[in-house]
Motif scaffolding. Structure first.
Motif, PDB file in Angstrom:
ATOM      1  N   ASP A 208       0.831  -1.213   0.000  1.00 45.43           N
ATOM      2  CA  ASP A 208       0.000   0.000   0.000  1.00 45.43           C
ATOM      3  C   ASP A 208       0.867   1.265   0.000  1.00 45.43           C
ATOM      4  N   THR A 211      -0.828   4.625  -0.653  1.00 42.97           N
ATOM      5  CA  THR A 211      -1.885   5.117   0.240  1.00 42.97           C
ATOM      6  C   THR A 211      -1.463   5.188   1.700  1.00 42.97           C
ATOM      7  N   ASN A 212      -0.421   4.476   2.064  1.00 36.43           N
ATOM      8  CA  ASN A 212      -0.002   4.435   3.455  1.00 36.43           C
ATOM      9  C   ASN A 212       1.291   5.238   3.645  1.00 36.43           C
ATOM     10  N   GLU A 213       1.159   6.345   4.352  1.00 33.65           N
ATOM     11  CA  GLU A 213       2.306   7.244   4.490  1.00 33.65           C
ATOM     12  C   GLU A 213       3.457   6.635   5.260  1.00 33.65           C
ATOM     13  N   ASN A 215       4.308   3.437   5.367  1.00 31.01           N
ATOM     14  CA  ASN A 215       5.028   2.530   4.479  1.00 31.01           C
ATOM     15  C   ASN A 215       5.814   3.273   3.409  1.00 31.01           C
TER      16      ASN A 215
END
Ligand code: C2E
Ligand code: CA
Ligand code: CA
Ligand code: CA
Length: 279
Positions: A208, A211-213, A215
């Motif tokens: 992700d 969408t996942n800051e 990560n």
């Protein structure tokens, strides 16, 4: 055990027996599978993120059980590690992968880099270096095309032992990649002491990425770390085009994942990806 008289003990033992019975059966089955050629290798292509040209393949083991059908490595590799069966199994994988590399060459294809997974248990095995040397010699494969993937869990083994073994492997001419990077406990300073050629960014961070800051930041930091250590970088589990684009922007050179290709049979790799050796 001392608790033998207690009720709880009986409760637990029947549960445990159930689990260990299943394990013992599977262990027996796996042993038989090895002897009867039920295991097979699939090969997942890896590519350069810009040109999307093939740069190597990773060998992944599959078990085709006569009654239960296909069993995925996630279901039997941990058991093989626990029982020690991973040592002969891993030996089979290594030899088969080297032979496959040479088979492709005999079929007229140019050389393909071959990545092979090594478990901690195999790494601890005294004969590992000898086994790798043997697999290369007997197949005739050039060491430069073999890449061994180890995980950060080797950090649990004695530091000097790890360093000595890695040096011996490097002396053979093979390269070393750290698999599932970012999920373990190795630090930058730890890694600096070893001669590592490549970091494989774990798929859990890639999944992700857009969408996942958190990560996104982790991947960015790993890439910066790789660049400062001067090791090459590959991201695994790349399923979407946008992930590939972002990785490219961040400076990750190589990718592996369903977006480029699923793991394939040796024949499929030959048909779809390999080019005739230039003369
Ligand atoms: P791994 O080394 O991290 O291998 C990558 C796994 O991710 C493979 O699963 C691969 O099929 C899967 N994968 C690749 N691209 C994608 C993607 O885009 N999305 C998703 N969701 N998954 C993707 P596989 O083949 O089931 O293997 C699972 C694990 O079993 C491997 O993880 C590795 O730890 C172990 N394994 C497989 N073959 C061997 C082997 O020969 N020796 C040892 N020691 N372990 C092996
Ligand atoms: Ca791997
Ligand atoms: Ca991995
Ligand atoms: Ca993994």
């Amino acid at each position: 055990a001392k608790e033998e008289g207690k009720n709880t003990y009986q409760f637990y033992t029947s549960d445990l027996n159930d689990i260990s019975r299943k394990k013992m059966m599977m262990e027996k089955e796996l042993f038989r599978a090895l002897e009867q050629n039920e295991l097979t290798l699939y090969y997942q292509p890896q590519c350069q993120v810009g040109e999307l040209t093939l740069t190597g393949v990773e060998a992944l083991v599959r078990w085709q059980h006569p009654e239960q059908g296909f069993i995925s490595p996630g279901d039997f590799i941990p058991l093989a590690e626990e029982t020690g069966l991973i040592v002969p199994l891993g030996e089979w994988v290594l030899r088969t992968a080297c032979e496959r590399h040479m088979q492709w060459r005999r079929e007229g294809f140019g050389p393909v880099k071959m990545a092979v997974n090594l478990s901690v248990r195999q790494f601890k095995d005294e004969r590992l270096v000898e086994l790798v040397a043997d697999a290369l010699r007997e197949s005739g494969m050039e060491a430069a095309y073999l890449e061994l993937e180890i995980t950060e869990s080797i950090a649990m083994i004695d530091f000097d032992y790890v360093r000595a073994k890695l040096n011996q492997l490097k002396e053979l001419g093979v390269s070393i990649a750290i698999d599932d990077f970012g999920t373990g406990y190795s630090s930058l300073s730890y890694l600096k002491k070893f001669s590592i050629d490549k970091l494989k960014i774990d798929q859990s961070f890639v999944r992700d990425l857009t969408t996942n800051e958190v990560n996104y930041s982790i991947v960015k930091a790993i890439i910066a770390m790789g660049q400062s250590l001067n090791v090459s970088l590959i991201a695994e589990g790349v399923e979407e085009e946008e992930h590939a684009h972002m990785l490219r922007e961040l400076g990750c050179e190589h990718i592996q994942g369903y977006w480029f290709s699923r793991p394939l049979t040796a024949e499929q790799v030959g048909e779809r990806f390999l080019k005739p050796q230039e003369v």
